[in-house]
Design an enzyme around this catalytic site. Structure first.
Site, short mmCIF file in Angstrom:
data_model
loop_
_atom_site.label_atom_id
_atom_site.label_comp_id
_atom_site.label_asym_id
_atom_site.label_seq_id
_atom_site.Cartn_x
_atom_site.Cartn_y
_atom_site.Cartn_z
N GLU A 182 0.82 -1.22 0.00
CA GLU A 182 0.00 0.00 0.00
C GLU A 182 0.85 1.27 0.00
O GLU A 182 0.49 2.27 -0.61
CB GLU A 182 -0.90 -0.03 1.24
N ASP A 183 2.02 1.22 0.68
CA ASP A 183 2.78 2.45 0.92
C ASP A 183 4.14 2.52 0.23
O ASP A 183 4.91 3.44 0.52
CB ASP A 183 2.99 2.63 2.43
#
Length: 740
Positions: A95-96
């Site tokens: 996600e990051d």
């Protein structure tokens, strides 16, 4: 990427913190890991370090500390193994960072990649009417049906986020806390993680009702020394009783959580000082599986022979465990000095399961996949996910109703036990037995007596369903069911029935219009649907097919049609020219002064007050932006606030009162007390004469010496309302006055 050493490229202080937490992680699973497990965890940590390099949290700490803390919760507090620990370390990587799911699968394996996929949020939803939170929750549950570890890691992630929210903006705190209270805390309870559930509830209350939380926390702190002395003294007496019987046991004691105290205060309308059962002790028996139930009942007998139990507060989850496998015997007894104390009695095995839920089942079973409770939960989740009709928010609400609510136990005529959500009816029971039985339900008997189909079943009821081959589901049945299975099957049957009637109606209508010399073109059919105020032509065909629109109605339309389109317009709108008076009135309303402004820039926008909570000036409020009806203003303690904040955080708008202007605002008071002569007269006199307030409605009824009722008032603002409440509380016989 090498995995033999832990790679940390940080300043000295950061390095010390990270190494300390990494070592704490290894200590949390000491003795459970072989060399391959340690290598996997090291590798996951190194990948996470690389992905989050240079990134910091709002608090200023290195971001890597977050996945480390989540991994420690997964290991220490939930008791999961090396694969789950590795996934906890990696849960934010895709996600990051630049890492993809393909990278994770290549570096690790398919199982870890699939779990990470379930934990990765949907990045963007273009449609404002779609709840991003609900879509993410549904996505996560798509993976849970294959691997329960997804939700367990998500709960650990949510718990650490809740523990570290102090540096976030207030609106984000409120959004995350509301979502936690609505979904994640009940889910932790459904999975048997009661310690995590309790902490999530308390932390959520800290941000949703900070003043209430702080007040209860202060009062608990002030009474802690006395409470501890009392509980120590009581447990010593219990310990002596049980030792004399030669039992092997340990005792823990605690005060109730802040959230559960607040829940009781709100439910019973009482202050903190009147919550009498704030204490609980837990007796944990070191018994063999063969002896544990007998020993538990023996302890119950010993305690209740010395201390008087409350019959209303007895809970037997030994004979019928909860659907998450929870087993325990609960009783509430009157202790010394008139204090009620909850006593929980269970074995060591049962306590492990109560503390760690499904994760603890794996400790007592070689094959976790064979756990019957877990299989039933996953099967119900699959059933919910298979419903093509529901949008994400409906899915989340169904999930909460069907899987996160309290349960009841009911029996078939042959004595088979069925579990249903609290509030279920005979129709829910019928569909739980079999879809065909549900669809043909004619009536029901509960404990041998005929009952209506909307009868609310109670635990222990024995239910017999009466069926008929001629019976078909009715639209009103949807108001009589709570389970998603029953609702889905009824909707499906009604849709099919409606489709058949609509097909028949199309043929009938075409024939009848042709007979009266009107060609059934698409334009004519659309005008006909408008004439009967229907949404579309499909509704028109259905009403004709079901004989709701008959020959006389069709002739009426034909008359209007033949008179021409202007006559049709006059019938539809009631006039041919605009009403200037109406326009002026609307303009005047538009120019009325605003007393609420919205957003960061304090904009003046059109709004309406939520009828569910009736805000008045001075209340803490927020705006909810809906696509159809503009901004609706709700109080922060509105019954719907948690749901809206949880599912639609992107549509919540900050609202602020800008002037103490007098106005007419509706407020509803709930009043209770002891029924005395002339009480209603005293109450109305205070409201009307002393406070000069208009009473819109009053409904007070008495029974067996007590009364309760509701009074609807028109007030100027919150300060005005508070004064009224304080005055009413002083009336002799009134025990409580609360705002609905």
């Amino acid at each position: 990427m090498p995995t033999e050493v832990v790679q940390i490229d940080q300043n000295t202080e950061d390095k010390r913190k990270i190494l300390n937490r990494y070592r704490a992680l290894l200590r949390s699973c000491a003795g459970k890991l072989d060399d391959a497990d340690k290598k996997l965890i090291r590798k996951a940590f190194n990948v996470a370090m690389d992905a989050h390099k240079g990134v910091r949290r709002k608090s200023g700490e290195p971001y890597i500390l977050h996945p480390l803390e989540v991994a420690i919760i997964v290991s220490r507090e939930i008791g999961l193994g090396p694969t789950s620990i590795a996934c906890a370390l990696l849960h934010d990587v895709v996600e990051d960072s630049e890492y993809t799911l393909e990278d994770i699968e290549r570096l690790f394996d398919k199982t870890i990649a699939k779990i990470i996929d379930g934990l990765t949020k949907i990045s963007f939803v273009s449609d404002m009417d779609i709840s991003v939170q609900a879509e993410n929750f549904r996505k996560m549950l798509l993976t849970i049906s294959d691997d329960i570890r997804v939700i367990l890691i998500k709960l650990a992630d949510r718990l650490h986020n809740m523990r570290t929210m102090d540096d976030m903006p207030a609106h984000k705190q409120l959004k995350i806390a509301s979502e936690t209270l609505y979904l994640y805390a009940p889910l932790a309870g459904r999975l048997g993680l009661y310690n995590i559930k309790t902490e999530l509830e308390d932390l959520s209350l800290k941000y949703t009702e900070p003043e209430v939380y702080a007040e209860i926390e202060r009062k608990l702190r002030e009474t802690k020394a006395d409470d501890t002395r009392y509980l120590t003294s009581f447990t010593e007496r219990i310990r002596e009783l049980l030792k004399n019987e030669g039992l092997d046991f340990t005792i823990k004691y605690r005060t109730k959580s802040i959230f559960s105290i607040r829940k009781k205060m709100r439910k019973q309308g009482i202050p903190f000082e009147e919550v009498y059962d704030k204490f609980a002790i837990r007796i944990i028996l070191n018994s063999t599986p063969e002896r544990e139930k007998a020993d538990i009942w023996r302890v119950y007998s010993i305690i209740t022979s010395r201390y008087k139990p409350s019959p209303e507060r007895f809970r037997d989850w030994i004979s019928a465990p909860k659907s998450n496998g929870y087993e325990s015997l609960h009783t509430t007894v009157m202790g010394p000095d008139g204090h009620w104390i909850e006593v929980q009695i269970r074995s060591k095995r049962m306590d492990d399961i109560a503390e760690r839920g499904y994760a603890a089942h794996w400790k007592y079973k070689e094959d976790a996949s064979s756990d019957a409770h877990l299989e039933k939960l996953i099967e119900k989740i699959r059933q919910l996910l298979e419903n093509p009709e529901s949008n994400a928010v409906e899915f989340v609400n169904d999930f909460k109703t069907n899987l996160l609510s309290d349960e009841i136990f009911v029996f078939t005529p042959k004595g088979d036990l069925k579990r249903l959500p609290a509030g279920s009816t005979p129709l829910d029971f019928a569909f739980e037995i079999h879809t065909d039985i549900g669809l043909k339900t004619l009536g029901a008997k509960v404990n041998g007596k005929l009952v209506p189909l909307n009868y609310k079943l109670q635990s222990g009821d024995q239910v017999e369903i009466i069926t008929s081959e001629k019976q078909k589901p009715k639209e009103e049945w949807l108001n009589h069911v709570v389970t998603s299975k029953a609702r889905s099957k009824i909707k499906s049957s009604l849709r099919e029935e409606k489709r058949i009637l609509a097909d028949q109606g199309r043929e009938i209508l075409s024939r009848k219009l042709s007979y009266i010399k009107i060609k059934p073109t698409e334009k004519v059919l659309n005008r006909m649907a408008q004439f009967f105020k229907l949404a579309n032509t499909q509704e028109l065909f259905y009403k004709v097919g079901s004989k709701i629109i008959d020959n006389e109605d069709i002739k009426e339309f034909a008359k209007e049609y033949n008179r021409g389109f202007m006559a049709y317009l006059r019938k539809k709108f009631g006039r041919s020219e605009p009403d200037e008076t109406h326009i002026k009135k609307t303009v005047q309303t538009e120019e009325d002064p605003k007393i609420l402004v919205f957003g960061q820039n304090d904009e003046k926008l059109e709004y309406r007050m939520g009828k569910c909570c009736n805000p008045v000036p001075g209340d803490s409020v927020f705006g909810f932006l809906s696509s159809g009806s503009g901004i609706t203003v709700h109080r922060y303690d509105c019954p719907n606030a948690i749901t809206l904040q949880s599912n639609y955080a992107n549509r919540i708008i900050k609202a602020r009162w800008v002037a103490e202007q007098s106005g007419n605002f509706t407020a509803v008071l709930v009043i209770k007390g002891i029924d005395t002569m002339g009480l209603v007269n005293k109450v109305t006199q205070i409201i009307s004469n002393d406070m000069n307030v208009n009473i819109k409605a009053i409904n007070i009824s008495g029974d067996a010496g007590v009364f309760s009722g509701e009074i609807t008032l028109i007030v100027a603002d919150k300060m005005h309302l508070t004064k009224i409440i304080e005055k009413l509380k002083k009336v002799e016989g009134v025990t409580s006055v609360t705002r609905k």
